[in-house]
Design an enzyme around this catalytic site. Structure first.
Site, PDB file in Angstrom:
ATOM      1  N   HIS A  16      30.342  33.197  47.796  1.00 50.05           N
ATOM      2  CA  HIS A  16      29.043  32.837  48.781  1.00 50.05           C
ATOM      3  C   HIS A  16      28.548  33.857  49.025  1.00 50.05           C
ATOM      4  O   HIS A  16      27.276  33.991  48.892  1.00 50.05           O
ATOM      5  CB  HIS A  16      29.754  31.598  49.422  1.00 50.05           C
ATOM      6  CG  HIS A  16      30.699  30.675  49.501  1.00 50.05           C
ATOM      7  ND1 HIS A  16      31.988  30.212  50.464  1.00 50.05           N
ATOM      8  CD2 HIS A  16      30.249  29.690  49.057  1.00 50.05           C
ATOM      9  CE1 HIS A  16      32.168  29.502  50.042  1.00 50.05           C
ATOM     10  NE2 HIS A  16      31.744  28.798  49.608  1.00 50.05           N
ATOM     11  N   LYS A  40      35.444  17.205  53.908  1.00 45.41           N
ATOM     12  CA  LYS A  40      35.562  18.087  54.354  1.00 45.41           C
ATOM     13  C   LYS A  40      36.310  18.074  56.188  1.00 45.41           C
ATOM     14  O   LYS A  40      35.180  17.122  56.524  1.00 45.41           O
ATOM     15  CB  LYS A  40      35.368  19.822  54.420  1.00 45.41           C
ATOM     16  CG  LYS A  40      35.400  19.705  52.239  1.00 45.41           C
ATOM     17  CD  LYS A  40      34.417  20.570  51.972  1.00 45.41           C
ATOM     18  CE  LYS A  40      34.588  21.194  50.928  1.00 45.41           C
ATOM     19  NZ  LYS A  40      34.481  22.198  50.188  1.00 45.41           N
ATOM     20  N   ARG A  89      31.327  27.752  39.737  1.00 46.23           N
ATOM     21  CA  ARG A  89      32.196  28.257  39.351  1.00 46.23           C
ATOM     22  C   ARG A  89      33.243  28.248  38.132  1.00 46.23           C
ATOM     23  O   ARG A  89      33.238  29.024  36.611  1.00 46.23           O
ATOM     24  CB  ARG A  89      33.964  28.669  39.863  1.00 46.23           C
ATOM     25  CG  ARG A  89      32.963  29.683  41.716  1.00 46.23           C
ATOM     26  CD  ARG A  89      34.150  29.192  42.591  1.00 46.23           C
ATOM     27  NE  ARG A  89      34.697  27.177  42.693  1.00 46.23           N
ATOM     28  CZ  ARG A  89      35.555  26.810  43.030  1.00 46.23           C
ATOM     29  NH1 ARG A  89      36.863  27.844  43.145  1.00 46.23           N
ATOM     30  NH2 ARG A  89      35.909  25.210  43.043  1.00 46.23           N
ATOM     31  N   SER A 125      36.913  28.225  47.962  1.00 46.06           N
ATOM     32  CA  SER A 125      37.490  28.409  49.856  1.00 46.06           C
ATOM     33  C   SER A 125      38.852  27.425  50.188  1.00 46.06           C
ATOM     34  O   SER A 125      40.128  28.011  50.729  1.00 46.06           O
ATOM     35  CB  SER A 125      36.168  26.724  50.630  1.00 46.06           C
ATOM     36  OG  SER A 125      35.134  27.919  50.551  1.00 46.06           O
TER      37      SER A 125
END
Length: 137
Positions: A16, A40, A89, A125
């Protein structure tokens, strides 16, 4: 041009930080938008925003951090932000991000994708949280 880099940032990873670093060179102003993600269950947006602020270099004066619980496109329209920045990614990320980009484009806000640096592509994460939990045991 102003850009926004939205995410749940639970936690804010080196990947990030790399995206913000590259975006702040490309755009006049960058807002790291700490958002609610219903999939989340991280801490409050304010807590995560404070954690992000703590790792940003102080000389990055054109980078700010804000907490937001609405649509990113709404934030952009209300604050004259011209583009959304997203890091990707791998091809799985790209597929998911492309769908969000199409929705945001239909709401009037284009998206710019920044591919992950190869050495950071494996860091997520989720992996950082898992490793932290494992070390805490």
């Amino acid at each position: 041009m102003r850009a926004v880099y939205p995410g749940s940032f639970d936690p804010f990873t080196p990947g990030h930080l790399n995206v913000v670093s590259r975006a702040h060179v490309l755009f006049d102003d960058v807002v790291v938008l700490v958002a609610v993600n219903s999939m989340k269950h991280p801490g409050s947006e304010e807590e995560r925003a404070a954690a992000v602020r703590a790792v940003l270099p102080p000389e990055w004066t054109s980078v700010t951090v804000a907490a937001w619980s609405g649509l990113t496109a709404t934030y952009c329209r209300l604050r004259d932000v011209g583009v959304i920045v997203r890091g990707v990614r791998n091809t799985t990320d790209l597929r998911a991000e492309y769908q969000l980009a199409a929705m945001n484009q239909s709401l009037g806000v284009p998206t710019v994708f920044l591919p992950a640096q190869p050495e950071l592509a494996a860091v997520s994460s989720t992996a950082v949280r898992t490793l932290a939990a494992w070390r805490a045991e």
